[in-house]
Design a protein around this motif. Sequence first.
Motif, PDB file in Angstrom:
ATOM      1  N   LEU A 183       0.828  -1.208   0.000  1.00  0.00           N
ATOM      2  CA  LEU A 183       0.000   0.000   0.000  1.00  0.00           C
ATOM      3  C   LEU A 183       0.863   1.259   0.000  1.00  0.00           C
ATOM      4  N   SER A 184       1.955   1.238   0.760  1.00  0.00           N
ATOM      5  CA  SER A 184       2.841   2.406   0.786  1.00  0.00           C
ATOM      6  C   SER A 184       3.482   2.632  -0.579  1.00  0.00           C
ATOM      7  N   LEU A 189       4.092   5.598  -5.646  1.00  0.00           N
ATOM      8  CA  LEU A 189       4.041   5.684  -7.105  1.00  0.00           C
ATOM      9  C   LEU A 189       3.041   6.735  -7.569  1.00  0.00           C
ATOM     10  N   THR A 190       1.914   6.812  -6.883  1.00  0.00           N
ATOM     11  CA  THR A 190       0.877   7.794  -7.252  1.00  0.00           C
ATOM     12  C   THR A 190       1.345   9.216  -6.986  1.00  0.00           C
ATOM     13  N   LEU A 191       1.979   9.423  -5.841  1.00  0.00           N
ATOM     14  CA  LEU A 191       2.515  10.763  -5.549  1.00  0.00           C
ATOM     15  C   LEU A 191       3.587  11.150  -6.567  1.00  0.00           C
ATOM     16  N   SER A 192       4.463  10.227  -6.883  1.00  0.00           N
ATOM     17  CA  SER A 192       5.549  10.506  -7.817  1.00  0.00           C
ATOM     18  C   SER A 192       5.022  10.810  -9.219  1.00  0.00           C
ATOM     19  N   ASP A 198       7.215  12.099  -1.921  1.00  0.00           N
ATOM     20  CA  ASP A 198       7.442  12.339  -0.501  1.00  0.00           C
ATOM     21  C   ASP A 198       8.513  11.362  -0.015  1.00  0.00           C
ATOM     22  N   ALA A 199       9.594  11.893   0.540  1.00  0.00           N
ATOM     23  CA  ALA A 199      10.720  11.054   0.942  1.00  0.00           C
ATOM     24  C   ALA A 199      10.334  10.050   2.019  1.00  0.00           C
ATOM     25  N   VAL A 200       9.451  10.437   2.933  1.00  0.00           N
ATOM     26  CA  VAL A 200       9.043   9.544   4.018  1.00  0.00           C
ATOM     27  C   VAL A 200       8.259   8.358   3.450  1.00  0.00           C
ATOM     28  N   VAL A 201       7.314   8.639   2.567  1.00  0.00           N
ATOM     29  CA  VAL A 201       6.514   7.576   1.960  1.00  0.00           C
ATOM     30  C   VAL A 201       7.405   6.657   1.122  1.00  0.00           C
ATOM     31  N   SER A 202       8.347   7.259   0.390  1.00  0.00           N
ATOM     32  CA  SER A 202       9.245   6.469  -0.457  1.00  0.00           C
ATOM     33  C   SER A 202      10.089   5.499   0.357  1.00  0.00           C
TER      34      SER A 202
END
Length: 308
Positions: A183-184, A189-192, A198-202
Amino acid sequence: MVTVILIDVALAGLLLVVALRARVAWRQPRARIAWFAALIGSIALLTQGTVVPLELLDGLLGGTNVLKLVQNVLTMVALWLGIQAGTAPVTARIRTLRWWFPASLAALFAVVFFVAVPERGSSSFLFLENLAVTSTGAWAYGVLHMAGIALVGLLLFRSARPSLPKPRVFFRVGAVGIVLGCLSEIVDLTLSRFFAPDAVVSALFDPLFYLGVVSFVIGIFVASRSSTTIRRRGEDLLARLEPVARERGVRSFAGMPADAVVETRLHALRVAVEDDAIATSSPLSPAQRALIDEIDAHLTRRTTGARS
């Protein structure tokens, strides 16, 4: 660095399972499902490039990141086999499993991969993440395969219910880590692709997913040890019951498959002995009755997930 360590720990654990359980898998067809799951999982982790260079492995497939598709399919199949190892009937064999589900999912992965991502560039560990920044096709494939593996992770969580208590914890923690990792990655991928990365999500995918894999491997170890203990207990009870059966002239294994598991043979002989006692009006002695009670406790605990 942490990712590499987690991958290698999981790989070492799976290879150990493959080595230690090979003889059991050879002798017991039902045990081959779990063994095959560990083998496929080992191959999936080997394609990550931490042991054998990724460029070398991908180069064998043309050097256009087709290895990524292979990784995804093998990972999905290994997790699915892990589910079957705990839920398939006692009579199940690798060839009799319902392969339509992983086969359909693998075919869907392959079609979308080659159609949506025709230009994949040269071999790269993060080719999909990098390409998804500018390619909607790469984003679509990334979301699809992560959703597919997350679905298998959810099935793994549900399938852990009948497991023995200790391995159940590891299986469920592993399933949660795998699902949350997927899920993360979908969010990343969607944010990118459509917003701002977002570095935290990545940074969430690797620790969540691979810690989940490590927990799953530990669960396999614990379940394997528990299964061995239960099997040996069953063999001991069967060895103690057979003289009682011979003394009473009981023969219960006629027509039973040669590869029948210990619990099946034990249950059949236990029923035959008690039926003989009723039919001949010759009650079991206190020692024999105590043995039958032990067998009943063993078989009940085995099926309810309690310790033997």
